[in-house]
Scaffold this active site. Structure first.
Site, PDB file in Angstrom:
ATOM      1  N   HIS A  24      54.054  61.067  33.895  1.00 51.01           N
ATOM      2  CA  HIS A  24      54.951  60.638  34.977  1.00 51.01           C
ATOM      3  C   HIS A  24      56.398  60.799  34.539  1.00 51.01           C
ATOM      4  CE1 HIS A  24      51.805  57.859  36.836  1.00 51.01           C
ATOM      5  NE2 HIS A  24      51.334  57.933  35.611  1.00 51.01           N
ATOM      6  N   TYR A  25      57.316  60.749  35.513  1.00 50.89           N
ATOM      7  CA  TYR A  25      58.691  60.364  35.158  1.00 50.89           C
ATOM      8  C   TYR A  25      58.912  58.971  35.699  1.00 50.89           C
ATOM      9  CZ  TYR A  25      60.514  62.122  39.803  1.00 50.89           C
ATOM     10  OH  TYR A  25      60.783  62.376  41.124  1.00 50.89           O
ATOM     11  N   GLU A  89      54.783  57.307  30.854  1.00 49.87           N
ATOM     12  CA  GLU A  89      56.005  57.378  31.663  1.00 49.87           C
ATOM     13  C   GLU A  89      57.102  58.033  30.826  1.00 49.87           C
ATOM     14  OE1 GLU A  89      56.821  56.687  34.749  1.00 49.87           O
ATOM     15  OE2 GLU A  89      55.189  55.418  35.522  1.00 49.87           O
ATOM     16  N   HIS A 131      51.331  63.190  37.625  1.00 46.97           N
ATOM     17  CA  HIS A 131      51.085  62.217  38.689  1.00 46.97           C
ATOM     18  C   HIS A 131      50.973  62.910  40.055  1.00 46.97           C
ATOM     19  CE1 HIS A 131      52.186  57.977  40.417  1.00 46.97           C
ATOM     20  NE2 HIS A 131      50.927  58.267  40.566  1.00 46.97           N
ATOM     21  N   ASP A 141      56.256  63.523  40.606  1.00 48.91           N
ATOM     22  CA  ASP A 141      56.516  63.495  39.163  1.00 48.91           C
ATOM     23  C   ASP A 141      55.354  64.038  38.341  1.00 48.91           C
ATOM     24  OD1 ASP A 141      55.214  61.009  40.100  1.00 48.91           O
ATOM     25  OD2 ASP A 141      55.448  60.270  38.053  1.00 48.91           O
TER      26      ASP A 141
HETATM   27 ZN   LIG Z   1      54.337  58.508  38.522  1.00 46.53          ZN
END
Ligand SMILES: [Zn+2]
Length: 228
Positions: A24-25, A89, A131, A141
């Site tokens: 993810h970001y 993340e 994601h 993301d």
């Molecule tokens: Zn995400």
């Protein structure tokens, strides 16, 4: 590795070990606000790891536990993606707050972290996804600036290797079968198929994220579905 425990986790359901890793970001102004949110019991979100732009890695949730990062998702028949995955993340403001390149130091830290996870659970390269791959209608993301090609060169995620037969024409309707083979949920209508195609392009045809089937996307779809 900096321990920063989050209260937001529960037990994995229906599986003991992760078979997927979802990247993810953070999509927030900075890393500190993202970590604060991922550790806030009221927010009910978390990830196993957060990777800062300077390469620092924070661990929020034990890998044995189920972190809350994927939301309503689907990949290759799996609907409870959180139970089956490790969530990472990666700090970046994202499309909403000024999407920018992921620094080299950060990418190296992501690579090292993913290599460790890959070895611990004997995962194939295909286990590493974004994601937006598991939620094409909702998520963008880690996005089209994320260097999947570099990671794939180290066995983290896949990257196309073309063969002559990949140039055969492909219709929009027929692209659904290939996207499904790879793992995407193409939804129930044309919007769903365009969204899955857009998510695919965000990973593999990053300069042309249109949701439309062009010849380069068609060729790339054939190449990736062959190794999926
Ligand atoms: Zn995400």
């Amino acid at each position: 590795m900096i321990k920063q425990p989050s209260p937001n986790f529960d037990d994995r359901k229906g599986c003991d070990a992760p078979s997927l890793v979802v990247l993810h970001y953070t999509g927030m102004k900075d890393g500190a606000s993202a970590i604060a949110r991922l550790c806030d019991a009221a927010a009910k979100v978390s990830s196993h790891y957060v990777v800062e732009e300077d390469g620092r890695v924070f661990q929020l949730v034990d890998e044995a536990k189920r972190a809350w990062h994927a939301g309503k998702s689907f990949w290759r028949g799996i609907v409870d993606v959180n139970s089956h995955s490790i969530g990472i993340e990666i700090v970046n403001p994202g499309h909403e707050f000024g999407y920018r390149a992921f620094p080299e130091k950060q990418m190296q830290a992501v690579l090292t972290l993913c290599e460790g996870i890959k070895a611990r659970y004997a995962l194939p390269a295909t286990a590493f996804i974004g994601h937006s791959d598991v939620a094409p209608l909702r998520k963008e993301d880690p996005g089209e600036l994320f260097n999947w090609k570099m990671l794939a060169a180290h066995g983290i995620g896949v990257w196309p290797e073309f063969k002559a037969q990949d140039d055969e024409p492909l219709t929009f309707v027929a692209s659904e079968k290939l996207l499904t083979t790879i793992g995407y949920d193409c939804g129930i209508d044309e919007d769903g198929l365009h969204a899955a195609l857009r998510a695919f392009q965000r990973r593999f045809v990053q300069h042309k994220v249109t949701g439309q089937l062009d010849s380069e996307s068609a060729k790339t779809l054939r190449a990736i579905s062959r190794i999926s």
